[in-house]
Scaffold this motif. Structure first.
Motif, PDB file in Angstrom:
ATOM      1  N   LYS A  40      30.912  32.256  37.825  1.00  0.00           N
ATOM      2  CA  LYS A  40      31.559  33.535  37.938  1.00  0.00           C
ATOM      3  C   LYS A  40      31.932  33.813  39.392  1.00  0.00           C
ATOM      4  N   LYS A  41      33.176  34.046  39.397  1.00  0.00           N
ATOM      5  CA  LYS A  41      33.890  34.415  40.953  1.00  0.00           C
ATOM      6  C   LYS A  41      34.206  35.894  40.873  1.00  0.00           C
ATOM      7  N   ILE A  42      33.685  36.660  41.819  1.00  0.00           N
ATOM      8  CA  ILE A  42      33.602  38.166  41.900  1.00  0.00           C
ATOM      9  C   ILE A  42      34.776  38.501  42.848  1.00  0.00           C
ATOM     10  N   PHE A  43      35.672  39.494  42.308  1.00  0.00           N
ATOM     11  CA  PHE A  43      36.756  40.052  43.496  1.00  0.00           C
ATOM     12  C   PHE A  43      36.492  41.498  43.357  1.00  0.00           C
ATOM     13  N   ASP A  44      35.949  41.967  44.325  1.00  0.00           N
ATOM     14  CA  ASP A  44      36.048  43.428  44.469  1.00  0.00           C
ATOM     15  C   ASP A  44      37.138  43.976  45.174  1.00  0.00           C
ATOM     16  N   ILE A  45      38.099  44.775  44.410  1.00  0.00           N
ATOM     17  CA  ILE A  45      39.226  45.033  45.114  1.00  0.00           C
ATOM     18  C   ILE A  45      39.246  46.618  45.658  1.00  0.00           C
ATOM     19  N   THR A  46      38.093  47.081  45.417  1.00  0.00           N
ATOM     20  CA  THR A  46      37.898  48.693  45.790  1.00  0.00           C
ATOM     21  C   THR A  46      38.350  49.109  47.266  1.00  0.00           C
ATOM     22  N   SER A  47      37.775  48.298  48.087  1.00  0.00           N
ATOM     23  CA  SER A  47      38.073  48.714  49.395  1.00  0.00           C
ATOM     24  C   SER A  47      38.714  47.641  50.469  1.00  0.00           C
ATOM     25  N   SER A  48      39.257  46.926  49.671  1.00  0.00           N
ATOM     26  CA  SER A  48      39.988  45.749  50.692  1.00  0.00           C
ATOM     27  C   SER A  48      41.184  45.074  49.911  1.00  0.00           C
ATOM     28  N   VAL A  49      42.315  44.652  50.651  1.00  0.00           N
ATOM     29  CA  VAL A  49      43.268  44.104  49.993  1.00  0.00           C
ATOM     30  C   VAL A  49      42.984  42.509  50.257  1.00  0.00           C
TER      31      VAL A  49
END
Length: 272
Positions: A40-49
């Protein structure tokens, strides 16, 4: 109709989410667990581009967004567009505060498919309302997360049921095109007396609405009332408030107190 994409085996699940109060993240994580895919690879786009990223044709992406006034948050839509597919499989998820998800799931479908993904399933799950937290309090609960996990399992069954072929169909999804107009929110979080000006909120605000040199100052024009600053505040100082807020909160709570159930669809039309 373009040619179907044949997937022999999914090698990786990519979780891509905007989750200001961490509830969307919890739902997406449960769906990912239900797929049974270990890598699994996680991409949290909440606070960053994040830079542009290509999801391979032998991978699956799970896109998760909160619903703001019945739509995909503009900032989330912009960041999701950085992810490109190669006919890659995708699951789309909208998380809303027990009122309605309106056109958000349809809009998310359009964004994702325009970027080269093929949607195999989608769902709308309930969470605590970000502005009026008494509405949907405690959601997603254990039952919600179990349903989300099962949804992930069923989605993989759909993907593999026809020898791994992803159909190029347009599923029927609750929502409308054109989408409902966006609306501004008249409320924004304020810092209370417990604020020690640590700066955590300013550092992670998705739209940069909090002045790093004056933590208690919030740009009303930029603020999207996502409540991320409330969720991350170590002092539990930030909150919504005021007379108008209390009045609207009371009315909103009375109107939308009845617990909603998750909504799901599957793109299970076989291609031959």
């Amino acid at each position: 109709m373009t040619e179907p994409i044949n997937i022999i085996e999914i090698s990786k699940v990519n979780t891509i989410y905007f989750s200001a109060t961490m509830t969307t993240k919890r739902v997406v994580d449960s769906i990912a667990a239900g797929t049974g895919i270990e890598d699994k690879k996680i991409f949290d786009i909440t606070s960053s581009v994040l830079p542009e990223y290509i999801v391979g044709h032998d991978e699956i992406a799970i896109f998760g967004i909160p619903v703001y006034a019945g739509r995909v948050p503009k900032i989330a839509a912009e960041r999701i567009k950085m992810f490109k597919g190669e006919g890659s499989a995708a699951i789309i998820v909208a998380v809303y505060g027990n009122r309605d998800f309106d056109d958000a799931l349809v809009e998310l479908y359009d964004i994702v498919t325009a970027n080269g993904f093929r949607v195999i399933s989608g769902g709308a799950f309930i969470a605590k309302h970000s502005i009026f937290p008494k509405v949907g309090a405690g959601r997603p609960d254990k039952s919600d997360l179990e349903e989300a996990s099962q949804f992930g399992t069923e989605s993989m069954k759909i993907l593999y049921k026809n020898n791994g072929i992803i159909p190029d169909n347009t599923p029927i999804i609750s929502g409308n095109r054109p989408y409902k107009p966006t609306k501004s929110v008249p409320f924004y979080p304020k810092a209370g007396r417990k604020c020690n000006k640590c700066g955590v909120c300013a550092a992670v605000c998705p739209v940069g609405a909090i002045d790093k040199n004056n933590i208690k100052k919030c740009d009303k024009e930029l603020c999207i009332a996502c409540a991320h600053c409330i969720a991350v505040c170590p002092q539990k100082s930030r909150k919504f408030g005021g007379i108008l807020y209390r009045i609207v909160s009371y009315k909103f709570g009375r109107m939308y107190s009845e617990p909603r159930k998750p909504y799901m669809f599957y793109n299970n039309i076989k291609t031959t």
